[in-house]
Design a protein around this motif. Structure first.
Motif, PDB file in Angstrom:
ATOM      1  N   ALA A 185       0.839  -1.206   0.000  1.00 54.25           N
ATOM      2  CA  ALA A 185       0.000   0.000   0.000  1.00 54.25           C
ATOM      3  C   ALA A 185       0.873   1.255   0.000  1.00 54.25           C
ATOM      4  O   ALA A 185       0.552   2.243  -0.677  1.00 54.25           O
ATOM      5  CB  ALA A 185      -0.938  -0.003   1.207  1.00 54.25           C
ATOM      6  N   THR A 186       1.977   1.205   0.723  1.00 56.61           N
ATOM      7  CA  THR A 186       2.904   2.334   0.737  1.00 56.61           C
ATOM      8  C   THR A 186       3.471   2.582  -0.654  1.00 56.61           C
ATOM      9  O   THR A 186       3.499   3.723  -1.134  1.00 56.61           O
ATOM     10  CB  THR A 186       4.044   2.081   1.751  1.00 56.61           C
ATOM     11  OG1 THR A 186       3.473   1.930   3.051  1.00 56.61           O
ATOM     12  CG2 THR A 186       5.057   3.210   1.745  1.00 56.61           C
ATOM     13  N   ASN A 187       3.906   1.511  -1.327  1.00 60.51           N
ATOM     14  CA  ASN A 187       4.465   1.686  -2.670  1.00 60.51           C
ATOM     15  C   ASN A 187       3.413   2.154  -3.668  1.00 60.51           C
ATOM     16  O   ASN A 187       3.710   2.982  -4.530  1.00 60.51           O
ATOM     17  CB  ASN A 187       5.154   0.413  -3.151  1.00 60.51           C
ATOM     18  CG  ASN A 187       6.619   0.404  -2.815  1.00 60.51           C
ATOM     19  OD1 ASN A 187       7.088   1.202  -2.018  1.00 60.51           O
ATOM     20  ND2 ASN A 187       7.368  -0.492  -3.424  1.00 60.51           N
ATOM     21  N   ILE A 188       2.210   1.644  -3.560  1.00 60.92           N
ATOM     22  CA  ILE A 188       1.132   2.104  -4.449  1.00 60.92           C
ATOM     23  C   ILE A 188       0.927   3.605  -4.249  1.00 60.92           C
ATOM     24  O   ILE A 188       0.810   4.360  -5.221  1.00 60.92           O
ATOM     25  CB  ILE A 188      -0.170   1.320  -4.211  1.00 60.92           C
ATOM     26  CG1 ILE A 188      -0.001  -0.133  -4.678  1.00 60.92           C
ATOM     27  CG2 ILE A 188      -1.348   1.985  -4.910  1.00 60.92           C
ATOM     28  CD1 ILE A 188      -1.107  -1.063  -4.204  1.00 60.92           C
ATOM     29  N   THR A 189       0.898   4.034  -3.006  1.00 63.37           N
ATOM     30  CA  THR A 189       0.696   5.454  -2.697  1.00 63.37           C
ATOM     31  C   THR A 189       1.835   6.306  -3.251  1.00 63.37           C
ATOM     32  O   THR A 189       1.598   7.332  -3.899  1.00 63.37           O
ATOM     33  CB  THR A 189       0.567   5.659  -1.174  1.00 63.37           C
ATOM     34  OG1 THR A 189      -0.540   4.894  -0.699  1.00 63.37           O
ATOM     35  CG2 THR A 189       0.383   7.124  -0.824  1.00 63.37           C
ATOM     36  N   LEU A 190       3.070   5.879  -3.007  1.00 61.13           N
ATOM     37  CA  LEU A 190       4.222   6.654  -3.479  1.00 61.13           C
ATOM     38  C   LEU A 190       4.283   6.696  -5.006  1.00 61.13           C
ATOM     39  O   LEU A 190       4.568   7.745  -5.595  1.00 61.13           O
ATOM     40  CB  LEU A 190       5.514   6.080  -2.908  1.00 61.13           C
ATOM     41  CG  LEU A 190       5.685   6.218  -1.388  1.00 61.13           C
ATOM     42  CD1 LEU A 190       6.913   5.446  -0.915  1.00 61.13           C
ATOM     43  CD2 LEU A 190       5.762   7.677  -0.973  1.00 61.13           C
ATOM     44  N   LEU A 191       3.998   5.581  -5.654  1.00 61.67           N
ATOM     45  CA  LEU A 191       3.982   5.558  -7.120  1.00 61.67           C
ATOM     46  C   LEU A 191       2.849   6.417  -7.673  1.00 61.67           C
ATOM     47  O   LEU A 191       3.009   7.097  -8.687  1.00 61.67           O
ATOM     48  CB  LEU A 191       3.881   4.122  -7.634  1.00 61.67           C
ATOM     49  CG  LEU A 191       5.154   3.287  -7.472  1.00 61.67           C
ATOM     50  CD1 LEU A 191       4.854   1.809  -7.689  1.00 61.67           C
ATOM     51  CD2 LEU A 191       6.242   3.763  -8.419  1.00 61.67           C
ATOM     52  N   ALA A 192       1.708   6.388  -6.998  1.00 60.04           N
ATOM     53  CA  ALA A 192       0.584   7.228  -7.435  1.00 60.04           C
ATOM     54  C   ALA A 192       0.929   8.711  -7.293  1.00 60.04           C
ATOM     55  O   ALA A 192       0.568   9.525  -8.152  1.00 60.04           O
ATOM     56  CB  ALA A 192      -0.680   6.881  -6.649  1.00 60.04           C
ATOM     57  N   LEU A 193       1.638   9.074  -6.220  1.00 56.16           N
ATOM     58  CA  LEU A 193       2.077  10.463  -6.054  1.00 56.16           C
ATOM     59  C   LEU A 193       3.053  10.854  -7.165  1.00 56.16           C
ATOM     60  O   LEU A 193       2.981  11.966  -7.695  1.00 56.16           O
ATOM     61  CB  LEU A 193       2.719  10.668  -4.679  1.00 56.16           C
ATOM     62  CG  LEU A 193       1.768  10.611  -3.486  1.00 56.16           C
ATOM     63  CD1 LEU A 193       2.546  10.593  -2.173  1.00 56.16           C
ATOM     64  CD2 LEU A 193       0.777  11.758  -3.521  1.00 56.16           C
TER      65      LEU A 193
END
Length: 148
Positions: free
Chosen positions: A123-131
């Protein structure tokens, strides 16, 4: 060509990680242990798609940025070590461990503890990639900048 590869590879990477994450959650909540085992055993094969997509995204990003490191480009570059570290140190080892445990039908406390860690890191990586994707869209003018 690089201007095409970068966003396509980035979107593919986010979609792949999102698919891993969502498949895990849905199989755990609604499916049998056999389905969970199938999902967990399939995820490492997805690395054959994910790792080149992430490498292409990072490599083309460096080329496109040239020597610039300020503003939105700088923000994207600051996120990348966390994304890479999270993937290399947590997500890949967790996925391989969980695949092994699932194939052996060992759905014990250790399996679920690692599963929780993997879901949080994913979830952290999804969030960072989405940003990073959001910032890229802003730089291209496809999203409007909000005034500060």
């Amino acid at each position: 060509m690089i201007k095409l590869i970068h966003p396509v590879a980035g979107a593919l990477a986010i979609a792949t990680i999102g698919t891993f994450w969502l498949s895990t959650v849905l199989s755990e909540l609604f499916a049998s242990h056999a389905t969970v085992a199938a999902v967990k055993s399939t995820i490492p094969w997805g690395f054959l798609l994910l790792i080149p997509a992430l490498a292409a995204t990072g490599g083309t990003g460096v080329i496109l940025a040239k020597a610039r490191r300020a503003g939105l480009i700088g923000a994207k570059f600051k996120r990348m070590p966390f994304i890479a570290g999270n993937g290399i140190l947590i997500l890949i080892p967790s996925a391989l461990f969980l695949a092994s445990k699932a194939q052996a039908a060992e759905f014990d406390a250790t399996f679920y503890a690692v599963q929780v860690i993997e879901l949080a890191a994913g979830a952290t990586n999804i969030t960072l990639l989405a940003l990073n994707m959001r910032d890229g869209l802003k730089m291209k003018g496809w999203l409007r900048h909000k005034p500060a």
